[in-house]
Write a protein that holds these residues in place. Structure first.
Motif, PDB file in Angstrom:
ATOM      1  N   GLY A  58       8.089  13.016  25.518  1.00  0.00           N
ATOM      2  CA  GLY A  58       6.564  13.169  26.258  1.00  0.00           C
ATOM      3  C   GLY A  58       5.703  12.134  26.251  1.00  0.00           C
ATOM      4  O   GLY A  58       4.503  12.123  25.963  1.00  0.00           O
ATOM      5  N   SER A  60       3.725   9.752  27.769  1.00  0.00           N
ATOM      6  CA  SER A  60       3.231   9.388  28.863  1.00  0.00           C
ATOM      7  C   SER A  60       1.847   8.891  29.055  1.00  0.00           C
ATOM      8  O   SER A  60       0.946   8.866  28.173  1.00  0.00           O
ATOM      9  CB  SER A  60       3.196  10.890  29.624  1.00  0.00           C
ATOM     10  N   ILE A  70      -0.257  14.304  37.313  1.00  0.00           N
ATOM     11  CA  ILE A  70      -1.162  13.624  36.413  1.00  0.00           C
ATOM     12  C   ILE A  70      -0.376  12.774  35.184  1.00  0.00           C
ATOM     13  O   ILE A  70      -0.876  11.664  34.928  1.00  0.00           O
ATOM     14  CB  ILE A  70      -2.385  14.544  35.837  1.00  0.00           C
ATOM     15  N   ASP A  71       0.584  13.379  34.660  1.00  0.00           N
ATOM     16  CA  ASP A  71       1.057  12.765  33.451  1.00  0.00           C
ATOM     17  C   ASP A  71       2.381  12.123  34.012  1.00  0.00           C
ATOM     18  O   ASP A  71       3.327  12.622  34.534  1.00  0.00           O
ATOM     19  CB  ASP A  71       1.737  13.891  32.625  1.00  0.00           C
ATOM     20  N   ILE A 232      -8.301  16.414  27.754  1.00  0.00           N
ATOM     21  CA  ILE A 232      -6.867  16.564  28.095  1.00  0.00           C
ATOM     22  C   ILE A 232      -6.635  15.581  29.336  1.00  0.00           C
ATOM     23  O   ILE A 232      -5.530  15.250  29.683  1.00  0.00           O
ATOM     24  CB  ILE A 232      -6.228  17.736  28.322  1.00  0.00           C
ATOM     25  N   TYR A 233      -7.453  15.347  30.261  1.00  0.00           N
ATOM     26  CA  TYR A 233      -7.415  14.689  31.520  1.00  0.00           C
ATOM     27  C   TYR A 233      -7.535  13.082  31.536  1.00  0.00           C
ATOM     28  O   TYR A 233      -7.380  12.347  32.500  1.00  0.00           O
ATOM     29  CB  TYR A 233      -8.246  15.439  32.554  1.00  0.00           C
ATOM     30  N   TYR A 237      -5.106  10.236  26.855  1.00  0.00           N
ATOM     31  CA  TYR A 237      -4.934  11.447  26.046  1.00  0.00           C
ATOM     32  C   TYR A 237      -3.592  11.540  25.101  1.00  0.00           C
ATOM     33  O   TYR A 237      -3.860  11.863  24.077  1.00  0.00           O
ATOM     34  CB  TYR A 237      -5.064  12.716  26.795  1.00  0.00           C
ATOM     35  N   PHE A 238      -2.745  11.086  25.649  1.00  0.00           N
ATOM     36  CA  PHE A 238      -1.556  10.864  24.633  1.00  0.00           C
ATOM     37  C   PHE A 238      -1.650  10.076  23.445  1.00  0.00           C
ATOM     38  O   PHE A 238      -1.426  10.600  22.399  1.00  0.00           O
ATOM     39  CB  PHE A 238      -0.113  10.289  25.485  1.00  0.00           C
ATOM     40  N   SER A 241      -3.958  12.184  21.070  1.00  0.00           N
ATOM     41  CA  SER A 241      -3.409  13.075  20.389  1.00  0.00           C
ATOM     42  C   SER A 241      -2.460  12.401  19.379  1.00  0.00           C
ATOM     43  O   SER A 241      -2.197  12.850  18.071  1.00  0.00           O
ATOM     44  CB  SER A 241      -2.931  13.958  21.307  1.00  0.00           C
ATOM     45  N   LEU A 251      -8.350  16.398  15.998  1.00  0.00           N
ATOM     46  CA  LEU A 251      -8.442  15.840  17.728  1.00  0.00           C
ATOM     47  C   LEU A 251      -9.641  16.698  17.971  1.00  0.00           C
ATOM     48  O   LEU A 251      -9.443  17.955  18.272  1.00  0.00           O
ATOM     49  CB  LEU A 251      -7.215  15.625  18.440  1.00  0.00           C
ATOM     50  N   VAL A 252     -10.730  16.082  18.472  1.00  0.00           N
ATOM     51  CA  VAL A 252     -12.034  16.878  18.904  1.00  0.00           C
ATOM     52  C   VAL A 252     -12.330  16.417  20.034  1.00  0.00           C
ATOM     53  O   VAL A 252     -12.239  15.322  20.578  1.00  0.00           O
ATOM     54  CB  VAL A 252     -13.010  16.869  17.892  1.00  0.00           C
ATOM     55  N   GLU A 253     -12.937  17.444  20.939  1.00  0.00           N
ATOM     56  CA  GLU A 253     -13.685  17.172  22.234  1.00  0.00           C
ATOM     57  C   GLU A 253     -15.151  17.340  21.788  1.00  0.00           C
ATOM     58  O   GLU A 253     -15.617  17.871  20.855  1.00  0.00           O
ATOM     59  CB  GLU A 253     -13.233  18.144  23.279  1.00  0.00           C
ATOM     60  N   GLY A 255     -17.521  19.110  23.042  1.00  0.00           N
ATOM     61  CA  GLY A 255     -17.860  20.568  22.705  1.00  0.00           C
ATOM     62  C   GLY A 255     -17.155  21.385  21.448  1.00  0.00           C
ATOM     63  O   GLY A 255     -17.832  22.250  20.972  1.00  0.00           O
ATOM     64  N   ASP A 256     -16.561  20.678  20.643  1.00  0.00           N
ATOM     65  CA  ASP A 256     -16.123  21.026  19.196  1.00  0.00           C
ATOM     66  C   ASP A 256     -17.341  20.607  18.285  1.00  0.00           C
ATOM     67  O   ASP A 256     -17.156  21.101  17.112  1.00  0.00           O
ATOM     68  CB  ASP A 256     -14.788  20.600  19.031  1.00  0.00           C
TER      69      ASP A 256
END
Lengths: 482, 324
Positions: A58, A60, A70-71, A232-233, A237-238, A241, A251-253, A255-256
């Motif tokens: 995976g 990508s 997308i990926d 994730i977009y 992102y790969f 992560s 791994l935070v965004e 909003g976290d």
């Protein structure tokens, strides 16, 4: 798909494996012989194995423009690139030196501005820099380090000498691909590892974690280090992560995270939990809607307050991009002398600044021979490849330069070195560059090698993955064969 | 553990379980229909009903024949409850929690998705389809085993198990629903008198209900009497030892919840559901009211889900509102 090195012709370029048709360089002899010994089926099978491994693992990256798909799998050429340890040592020291000087520069710019007062760097360059953040003035991050993670792009000219093409001090990406490339090569050519003494690269994530942990504002044995991703977009992102996983960090965004009493917390299933160090992979302007772009949904309101109060560390620090500018770039050799009192170990590509009237005239008169770059774009966007551009493209570009000279610099078209890549009929030379990753915190670290990017299209110089570039595993091998 | 990550892992668990359950359902149903006499009016539409997707189905398909229903439930990417959709969502949730789950697990989930996507076009005939479904089930089991053996049994793993238990309990009630209510009345409409015609088939149907949950063997060991409706329903709802029985799933759910902080509200919801299962008089319900009873159970499950969401997940609406 059999490889015959006699019919492989690098022409006038410096090829890293084959010096002239039929003659591999010393360090590459075993590799070249081995590749030539593989039958067509066998080569094809290795190539397919690599593709399958990449798919299954995976690995990508994301392409924005292709809705629905997308990926994308990571483009990879199975023939490794070899650099000898002796060649590498000086380069590696040069990279470390360069980042030390750059950090002195950033720290100076946001504090005393001595280098401007001494007129080594023109003050107006900073005044007009889009990456200068006035919010950061007076800030003193730990160890005086602003750019903790740097991705420096290197190229080699026809003599094989390394030059710095640019420094990426904001959110350089690609290191996960460097690590995964090695993993794939181990799956595809395990037998080669017996014949070469290849410096391992897997330690990068441990060094990264140590670098980040060392800037924690709270003196804890286990500070809470997180990786902040746009989500994730995002095209990388790969990698976000991957790095979080390898460091055992969350791994935070945006909003976290939440800021309370000027401290940063993350929302967990146990409630709020304090965060010490944020390895942020989002741009300055999206970090904090209270200070920068108010529409940013990616950032965290109050983050800058927490950082300025010293309650959380950000890597790289906001404002570090002031030195990641293709015009400031031309002053790095001067910075090395100014701050460190040392001679630069790595050279810049000769450059012309459009902000200087004389140099600008030269640029405009020689647009057909030069590569012109905007000061603050990445990914190879917004630049003019003079020799390949049409008359109209050059005329249009000249207008842009005249309208905003501060925003442009030009360099002669350096003949990038080549390396063989596997194509349908065997091996052909393609242009490559190299992005090593340099860390600076309490200590410094340079990856042995880096990410080799390949312009997969014949004759092309464009190596960016977003524009059809590929990659290779990069080996730093000790000069003595095992 | 981050709330957002907990949420994604939870959905990963649900979608993986849903994938396996749907594959089981399709397998058993194909077998069952082969055994039933031609006149029996049991049709493929029942499967659409079990998955609660009648509306979705009728949007695209005119006939409830074997081909359409299988396509709908296996490979239709527009149907959010099809196997390929569930797998796609499982993969997306795995992809976005790659920093938490073991790398091998991500690779297996990724592979299963790619494998299914490639194979499903060829799986229209019964033979290849059967093989594909078996492969999917086996892969799902492998992934569950891998997660059990390679992931620390921490909060993340608890969310996986919570999700699996809830999804499982839900699917078991749906299957019981079908066995007891949807199938039987339609059989009695075949013309012959109910007493004579349904009896042999009823047993067959209950057997296939057990098979669809891999419960036949365990049932035989547990219930010594021949297969009959009351015992089957009792076993599938109230047995505390069989992994797919509702009571067992709720027990697991409770045990996992106990490891999590602030679990009072969710535990209370589970106790309510447990009481509803334990107090049920199956014999009476089989005479009348099973349909309503199962509806009641499913409302309980929805409440448990809501309580989990409210307690541990991010308060904001997440980017992928997923279907419970």
């Amino acid at each position: 798909m059999q490889i015959d090195w006699k019919s492989y012709n690098p022409g006038a370029f410096y090829d890293e494996l084959i010096s002239s048709p039929g003659y591999p360089r010393k360090s590459g002899r075993i590799l070249a012989r081995y590749l030539a010994s593989l039958k067509s089926d066998d080569l094809q099978q290795r190539k397919t194995a690599a593709e399958l491994a990449i798919k299954a693992m995976g690995i990508s990256f994301t392409v924005y423009s292709e809705a629905g798909n997308i990926d994308r799998e990571w483009p990879f050429d199975i023939i490794p690139r070899i650099i000898t340890e002796t060649q590498w040592q000086k380069t590696s020291q040069g990279l470390e030196q360069r980042l030390r000087a750059l950090n002195c520069f950033i720290d100076d710019i946001y504090n005393d501005q001595k280098i401007l007062k001494d007129k080594v760097v023109p003050a107006e360059l900073i005044a007009k820099s889009v990456n200068f953040r006035k919010e950061c003035i007076g800030m003193k991050p730990r160890h005086g380090v602003w750019a903790h993670i740097c991705g420096t792009d290197l190229i080699r000219d026809t003599n094989g000498q390394f030059y710095v093409l640019e420094d990426n001090l904001r959110v350089p990406s690609g290191v996960s691909y460097m690590l995964e490339n090695r993993k794939v090569t181990k799956r595809v050519f395990p037998e080669l590892f017996e014949n070469y003494n290849i410096l391992p690269i897997t330690e990068y994530t441990s060094h990264l974690f140590d670098t980040l942990a060392a800037i924690s504002p709270r003196p804890l044995d286990y500070p809470e280090v997180v990786v902040l991703t746009p989500g994730i977009y995002n095209s990388a992102y790969f990698e976000h992560s991957f790095l979080a996983q390898r460091m055992g960090a969350e791994l935070v965004e945006g909003g976290d995270l939440v800021v309370e009493d000027d401290c940063v917390y993350m929302r967990t299933i146990n409630g709020l939990s304090r965060v010490d160090v944020i390895y942020r992979r989002i741009d300055d302007l999206f970090l904090d809607p209270e200070v920068f772009n108010p529409d940013s949904a990616l950032g965290v309101p109050g983050l800058m307050r927490a950082w300025l109060k010293g309650n959380v560390a950000l890597a790289n620090a906001p404002g570090a991009g002031v030195a990641d500018d293709k015009v400031i770039y031309t002053y790095v050799p001067a910075m090395i002398k100014y701050y460190l009192g040392e001679e630069p170990l790595l050279e810049n590509v000769p450059s012309y600044l459009c902000v200087d009237e004389k140099q600008c005239q030269h640029v405009l008169a020689n647009l057909d021979k030069l590569v012109v770059k905007p000061a603050n774009e990445s990914g190879g966007y917004g630049m003019l490849m003079g020799p390949q551009a049409s008359k109209k493209e050059r005329a249009d570009f000249a207008k842009k330069i005249k309208a905003n000279p501060r925003n442009y610099m030009a360099q002669p078209l350096i003949s990038l070195s080549t390396a063989p890549v596997l194509v349908d009929r065997g091996a052909e030379p393609r242009h490559i560059d190299l992005r090593p990753f340099v860390l600076q915190g309490r200590d410094s670290y340079v990856t042995p090698g880096g990410l080799t990017r390949v312009a997969m299209v014949k004759g092309s110089y464009i190596v960016n993955s977003s524009q059809g570039g590929g990659s290779k595993d990069t080996w730093i091998v000790s000069d003595e064969e095992r | 553990m981050l709330s957002r990550v907990a949420e994604r892992i939870y959905w990963l668990g649900r979608y993986l379980e849903r994938t396996e359950n749907t594959a089981r359902l399709l397998t058993v149903y194909s077998n069952l229909l082969l055994d039933l006499p031609r006149g029996a009016k049991v049709g493929w539409h029942t499967l659409v009903e079990i998955t609660g997707s009648q509306d979705e189905f009728s949007k695209t398909y005119q006939n409830t024949d074997e081909r359409s229903v299988n396509r709908f439930l296996l490979s239709d990417q527009n149907n959010y409850s099809s196997i390929i959709s569930s797998l796609g969502l499982a993969r997306e949730n795995a992809r976005t929690t790659r920093e938490i789950i073991p790398t091998e697990a991500w690779e297996q989930i990724n592979k299963l998705y790619l494998f299914t996507k490639e194979s499903m076009g060829k799986a229209t005939a019964r033979g290849p389809r059967h093989q594909l479904l078996q492969d999917i089930i086996a892969h799902c089991q492998q992934i569950a085993g891998l997660l059990a053996g390679a992931m620390s049994h921490n909060s993340g793993y608890n969310f996986l198990r919570i999700a699996r238990s809830l999804e499982r309990a839900d699917m078991t009630t749906r299957i019981v629903d079908v066995g007891s209510i949807t199938l039987l009345p339609s059989l009695t409409q075949t013309g012959a008198t109910a007493e004579q015609s349904t009896r042999p088939f009823a047993n067959m149907i209950w057997m296939s209900v057990l098979h669809s949950l891999s419960a036949y063997q365990m049932y035989r060991q547990h219930v010594l009497d021949r297969v009959n409706g009351e015992d089957v329903v009792t076993f599938l709802l109230q047995d505390s030892q069989f992994p797919r029985a509702v009571r067992h799933c709720l027990g697991k759910l409770e045990a996992c919840l106990k490891f999590l902080p602030n679990n009072e509200a969710a535990l209370r919801q589970v106790s309510e559901a447990v009481a509803l299962v334990d107090d049920a008089n199956i014999a009476e319900l089989l005479d009348s009211g099973l349909l309503e009873y199962i509806d009641e159970l499913q409302v309980e499950f929805a409440n448990i889900h809501a309580s989990i969401t409210e307690t541990w997940f991010l308060p904001v609406v997440s980017e992928q509102q997923q279907s419970a």
